[in-house]
Design a protein around this motif. Structure first.
Motif, PDB file in Angstrom:
ATOM      1  N   ALA A 182      45.008  33.015  42.366  1.00  0.00           N
ATOM      2  CA  ALA A 182      46.361  32.323  43.061  1.00  0.00           C
ATOM      3  C   ALA A 182      45.854  32.611  44.208  1.00  0.00           C
ATOM      4  N   GLU A 183      46.212  33.754  44.112  1.00  0.00           N
ATOM      5  CA  GLU A 183      46.468  34.761  45.408  1.00  0.00           C
ATOM      6  C   GLU A 183      44.943  34.490  46.129  1.00  0.00           C
ATOM      7  N   PHE A 184      43.915  35.534  44.749  1.00  0.00           N
ATOM      8  CA  PHE A 184      41.960  35.823  45.309  1.00  0.00           C
ATOM      9  C   PHE A 184      42.025  34.456  46.234  1.00  0.00           C
ATOM     10  N   TYR A 185      42.065  33.345  45.306  1.00  0.00           N
ATOM     11  CA  TYR A 185      41.555  31.977  45.692  1.00  0.00           C
ATOM     12  C   TYR A 185      41.684  31.655  47.219  1.00  0.00           C
ATOM     13  N   ASP A 186      43.160  31.707  47.133  1.00  0.00           N
ATOM     14  CA  ASP A 186      43.733  31.302  48.499  1.00  0.00           C
ATOM     15  C   ASP A 186      42.604  32.262  49.535  1.00  0.00           C
ATOM     16  N   TRP A 187      42.311  33.637  49.547  1.00  0.00           N
ATOM     17  CA  TRP A 187      42.182  34.484  50.617  1.00  0.00           C
ATOM     18  C   TRP A 187      40.097  33.376  50.438  1.00  0.00           C
ATOM     19  N   HIS A 188      39.848  33.651  49.182  1.00  0.00           N
ATOM     20  CA  HIS A 188      38.249  33.283  49.757  1.00  0.00           C
ATOM     21  C   HIS A 188      38.128  31.376  50.264  1.00  0.00           C
TER      22      HIS A 188
END
Length: 144
Positions: A76-82
């Motif tokens: 969830a966190e990495f996808y938001d950054w991506h």
């Protein structure tokens, strides 16, 4: 001519690297992590009598690459950054969980490849890459 000398280096069988993004420790989230740094080659001239093409080093392309475990909170966190092209500072210190004095690779990056998958019956990991976000690239500095 003297015979070559060989140096023995220990094999690394356990993962003890410290990996952080924006100051948060994600060391256990990665199955594999590393850096990819390559230089293009540029033609250095025209015709020469030997017929050998002369080249010089060109631009450097750098990224952090690895395999990220399929952990919902981290996805969830990495996808938001991506998806938002967020610039994130990544740090990678080989054996950093047991020795904070080692060198640290660090740089501001954006997450370029993020491909979560789920496979029945296995511990799932997927490809991850983050490309440099500024002209400083990925640097190497002494640990603390």
């Amino acid at each position: 001519m003297a015979p070559p000398t060989f140096t023995s280096y220990p094999k690394r069988a356990t993962k003890r690297d410290r990996i952080s993004a924006d100051g948060t420790d994600y060391s256990n989230a990665f199955r594999e992590f590393g850096i990819n740094s390559s230089k293009s080659t540029e033609d250095a001239g025209g015709f020469n009598p030997t017929g050998v093409t002369e080249t010089v080093p060109g631009a450097t392309t750098q990224s952090f690459v690895g395999q990220l475990y399929n952990i919902p909170e981290i996805i969830a966190e990495f996808y938001d950054w991506h998806i938002n092209d967020t610039v994130v500072e990544f740090q990678w210190q080989i054996d950093g969980l047991v020795d904070t004095n080692g060198d640290v690779f660090y740089g501001n990056v954006t997450i370029a490849e993020f491909s979560p998958v789920s496979t029945f019956g296995t511990v799932t990991s997927f490809a991850f890459s983050a490309i440099t976000a500024d002209s400083d690239g990925i640097q190497l500095a002494a640990g603390t």
